[in-house]
Design an enzyme around this catalytic site. Sequence first.
Site, PDB file in Angstrom:
ATOM      1  CG  ASP A   1      42.936 -49.864  96.867  1.00  0.00           C
ATOM      2  OD1 ASP A   1      42.706 -50.750  96.023  1.00  0.00           O
ATOM      3  OD2 ASP A   1      43.742 -48.937  96.670  1.00  0.00           O
TER       4      ASP A   1
ATOM      5  CE  LYS B   1      47.203 -53.612  90.595  1.00  0.00           C
ATOM      6  NZ  LYS B   1      48.280 -53.363  89.666  1.00  0.00           N
TER       7      LYS B   1
ATOM      8  CG  PHE C   1      50.527 -47.946  95.267  1.00  0.00           C
ATOM      9  CD1 PHE C   1      51.465 -46.951  95.055  1.00  0.00           C
ATOM     10  CD2 PHE C   1      49.735 -48.342  94.203  1.00  0.00           C
ATOM     11  CE1 PHE C   1      51.622 -46.365  93.794  1.00  0.00           C
ATOM     12  CE2 PHE C   1      49.883 -47.759  92.950  1.00  0.00           C
ATOM     13  CZ  PHE C   1      50.830 -46.778  92.744  1.00  0.00           C
TER      14      PHE C   1
HETATM   15  N1  PLP Z   1      45.346 -49.530  94.556  1.00  0.00           N
HETATM   16  C1  PLP Z   1      46.129 -50.608  94.726  1.00  0.00           C
HETATM   17  C2  PLP Z   1      45.981 -51.418  95.966  1.00  0.00           C
HETATM   18  C3  PLP Z   1      47.060 -50.973  93.755  1.00  0.00           C
HETATM   19  O1  PLP Z   1      47.845 -52.038  93.939  1.00  0.00           O
HETATM   20  C4  PLP Z   1      47.164 -50.169  92.598  1.00  0.00           C
HETATM   21  C5  PLP Z   1      48.148 -50.498  91.547  1.00  0.00           C
HETATM   22  O2  PLP Z   1      49.091 -51.227  91.743  1.00  0.00           O
HETATM   23  C6  PLP Z   1      46.327 -49.063  92.458  1.00  0.00           C
HETATM   24  C7  PLP Z   1      45.429 -48.775  93.457  1.00  0.00           C
HETATM   25  C8  PLP Z   1      46.393 -48.186  91.239  1.00  0.00           C
HETATM   26  O3  PLP Z   1      45.838 -48.853  90.163  1.00  0.00           O
HETATM   27  P1  PLP Z   1      46.116 -48.342  88.666  1.00  0.00           P
HETATM   28  O4  PLP Z   1      47.568 -48.546  88.416  1.00  0.00           O
HETATM   29  O5  PLP Z   1      45.222 -49.202  87.816  1.00  0.00           O
HETATM   30  O6  PLP Z   1      45.735 -46.912  88.620  1.00  0.00           O
END
Ligand code: PLP
Length: 398
Positions: free
Chosen positions: A226, A255, A141
Amino acid sequence: MSAHAFSTQGVDHCPFVPVFGAPQVMFAKGAGTELWDVDGKRYLDFLCGLAVTSLGHSHPAVAAALSHQAGQLLHVSNLFANSTAAHAAQQVNQLLLEATGQHGQLFFCNSGAEANEAALKLARKFGGRGRHAVVSAYGSFHGRTLAALAATGQPAKHEPFFPMPDGFRHVTFNDINALEGAIDDTVAAVLLEPVQGEGGVLPADPQYLRDVRALCDERGLLLMIDEVQTGYGRTGMWFGFQHAGIVPDVVTMAKAMGNGFPVGAMWARREVAAVFQPGDHGSTYSGTALAGAVVTAVLDELRRIDAPWLAARRGAELTTKLSQLPGVAGVRGTGLLLAVELSPGIDAKAVYQQLLANGLVTNAVTATALRLAPPFTVADTEIDEAVAIMHTVLQEFV
Ligand code: PLP
């Protein structure tokens, strides 16, 4: 608990675009691990808004930084510099220097998806025309904006939005042969999570990450990690990639970085960052003075409490206690990013709802597993209270 949070407010129709489903609880206040809903009912927050509020709710240092900076300077645009964002970027670069041994540069943004968008554009600029593809993993994700969604390895999430942007391919997670097979001379970068958070809290095998690093070196590809969910101590180290001892070229984060204030960042090794030129990327809100003040306050506090150490220690304690509960088939994850796999036949969503009714906030990360991500500041007594609630609820299901 009402069936729909908005009905408690006398609101006939939810005021939001219906992308989030029907929330069951409306919260009004939080402090540390505790939350209170609009009816005054108390909850323990063992989710932290999906691994965001790692220092707990209403942290005094974060509240003070926000209110002080709000009275000084919020924003001046990127035509000019501001001292709080510059200081915050230095602090974050220092953290990455300690984690990687590499000097790098930072791009501030407002979310995880935006951090990944910046990384994906950087990969395209790095690869050059014709070498723009990015390989990521099934189950991953990376966000909801179009390119971050295209990188996300969940075809069902793509389906309503076809055609997806070109240049994204997916391979089986933790399978180095699959990755090698997907690389041709159109590929510029590999993008991976060190733990697939939304995918079910599935950690990357450290050897897999080392093999990926070696493959990227051999083929001249960027390795982009990520850390949006895993970063800032959550897994028991400052960054999830450190468990494998690898050095990424690009790291994205969000986050926990703002403890609830919307801020994210993309970090790149200096030589990689240098492929971006003025005008290649930007955002009105990149590096606002307010975000800078929050980022520094959060990082200072995370360092002061030794966040990775706390997450590792409390995570180990919690894992031991959860493993002994009825209806628990296993506990996976590292630090305070955990998934409780339930015994066959137990529906995670039903358990989640019962836990919520009993005052414990978690999330059904898959149909058979609950995700737990309490704050690093969680007290021993709160761990015991949460485990007791889980015990009571799970007993009803076995
Ligand atoms: N990357 C990862 C690993 C995530 O867990 C998330 C959100 O849960 C995102 C990207 C996307 O982040 P945002 O919701 O702040 O756009």
